[in-house]
Design a protein around this motif. Structure first.
Motif: not given
Length: 484
Positions: A440-442, A444
């Motif tokens: 996931y991205e930061e 998220e």
């Protein structure tokens, strides 16, 4: 089949089958045991047992890779199977089925023995003598925030009213001889129990148990329903009650045959920094967070104690064998309880617990009349993503049963040829996300929400494989096999 009621008999059994590597030279306690253990995972060697550690009292030992893949290629899951009292040649799918089946059997509660009959209390340290500095606790990875005092031990806690006792594995970092700091995730069972102690404003009693019976370590590391006692479930697997003894200084029972027991209380605030730590996704950690302090008050241990450790990272270690099997068993149990005719569930080791395969039988359409393939994928996601354990799984693949889901070569072939580039998937937005999965991205992670997906790979019409098994007449195959 045999149930091993302490770590030593289990090690002896592995040794007899050639799956123990005795490290008899002196090793430096900083990094050598961890580095040797990590390499043992990556080349699938026997499990290392360290007999001489620099700066530690003679007789203290370290044991690495307790439930990883066996060095015996004919029985790759032997360490996990034997830990659970199953035959060493058990397949991964058989282990998952056994874990799921035990969920539906009556639990067998533990039985308390006198302290004189409990090896774990042969030696008792109190006050200033009860210090972690006496024990061989190495750095797991060179970027970690400290020495990790728990990677394969069982944490025992219970609710203030005593109605729920939880045995679990969570990473705990040594701060100094008298303090540790542990990762307590609110949604996990230990986090729920800690929150109850916070409500009443009292520190939570805990016991950190190193080297109990292997089944205890294994069950502590897999999901079972909230308010169910792991000790009772272990008794079901063993076919006999777990022997426990009252802890010396707190109101908890601990496994009587454990190697080492650390007793104390956990602070009611997140007052100490924990991490970073190299986790099961295969990457070194890069951050820390405020977590509760575990105060060390009493330590008991067996003569010549053994401290087990799991050094997480790239495949394959205990996260990718035992924990993955436990998650698969949890998924299998919930899907079958939802009356879905699932044939098997499996998490490939090399996916680092990021893929879950749900295997459907060829006649699933007959068993679920009127349900389309798309509707089945949606239903599977609805069932799974409501469960606590599935917060770790971002990607589910619903597959046919015409291949071996435990064979990574076949898994890659199926996913490469049957996952549609654009469609045939059910996406679930705004699902629970924690930092442990790596995809996931930061933003998220900060929000605690992200997407999860169920990929539909099933064939409308089954295609024959261009393989030895399906590509030639049976009499030709048999003649070749007879003359091979």
């Amino acid at each position: 089949m045999k149930y091993y009621d302490d770590l030593r008999s289990f090690i002896d059994a592995l040794d007899a089958m050639g799956d123990i590597m005795h490290v008899t030279r002196e090793v430096d306690c900083d990094f050598e045991p961890s580095a040797i253990t990590r390499r043992s995972y990556e080349i699938q060697s026997p499990a290392p047992l360290f007999h001489h550690i620099t700066g530690v009292e003679s007789g203290f030992r370290l044991f690495g890779a307790p439930a990883s893949l066996s060095s015996r290629s004919d029985m790759p899951y032997a360490r996990v199977a034997m830990s659970l009292g199953l035959a060493p040649e058990s397949t991964g799918l058989e282990i998952v089925e056994a874990l799921s089946a035990a969920r539906h059997k009556p639990g067998i509660p533990p039985v308390r023995v006198e302290s004189s009959a409990a090896p774990c209390q042969q030696n008792i340290l109190r006050g200033e003598q009860a210090t972690l500095d006496r024990f061989p606790i190495p750095f797991a990875h060179d970027k970690d925030g400290g020495r990790y005092a728990n990677t394969w031990g069982t944490l025992i806690v219970k609710t203030p009213d005593g109605k729920w006792v939880n045995w679990s594995i969570a990473r705990v970092m040594k701060v100094d001889g008298k303090r540790m700091v542990g990762l307590i995730v609110p949604s996990q069972h230990i986090g729920q129990i800690w929150a109850e102690w916070v409500k009443i404003g009292e520190p939570m009693p805990y016991a950190l148990v190193q080297g109990p019976a292997p089944a205890i370590s294994c069950v502590s590391g897999i999901p079972i329903p909230a308010h169910a006692d792991e000790a009772d479930y272990i008794g079901t697997l063993a076919g006999a009650p777990v022997e426990v003894v009252k802890a010396v200084s707190i109101d908890l029972d601990v496994p009587a045959t454990a190697e080492i027991v650390i007793e104390g209380h956990v602070s009611i605030t997140r007052d100490c920094q924990e991490g970073p730590y190299g986790e099961y996704g295969g990457y070194l950690g890069s951050g820390s967070s405020a977590q509760p302090t575990f105060h060390v008050e009493t330590i008991t241990y067996r003569d010549d104690p053994i401290w087990p450790m799991s050094i997480t990272g790239r495949p394959t270690d205990e996260s990718h064998t035992l924990w993955a099997m436990g998650l698969a068993a949890d998924a299998l149990t919930y899907l079958r309880e939802a009356e879905l005719p699932v044939k098997a569930a499996w998490i490939p080791e090399d996916s680092t617990v990021h893929w879950l395969l749900i295997v459907m039988p060829e006649n699933w359409r007959e068993l679920l009349p009127g349900m389309s393939s798309e509707e089945l994928s949606q239903r599977i996601g609805e069932v799974l993503f409501k469960t606590s354990a599935m917060m770790f799984i971002p990607k589910v693949y619903v597959v046919d049963d015409d291949f071996d889901p435990t064979n990574l070569r076949e898994v890659v072939w199926v996913l490469s040829t049957r996952v549609h580039p654009v469609g045939r998937r059910a996406v679930f937005e705004d699902q629970r996300v924690i930092r442990l999965p790596q995809c996931y991205e930061e933003e998220e992670y900060v929000a605690g929400k992200g997407a999860k997906v169920v990929f539909d790979t099933r064939q409308t019409t089954r295609h024959l494989h261009a393989s030895f098994e399906q590509g030639y007449p049976q009499e030709v195959r048999q003649r070749i096999l007879d003359n091979w």
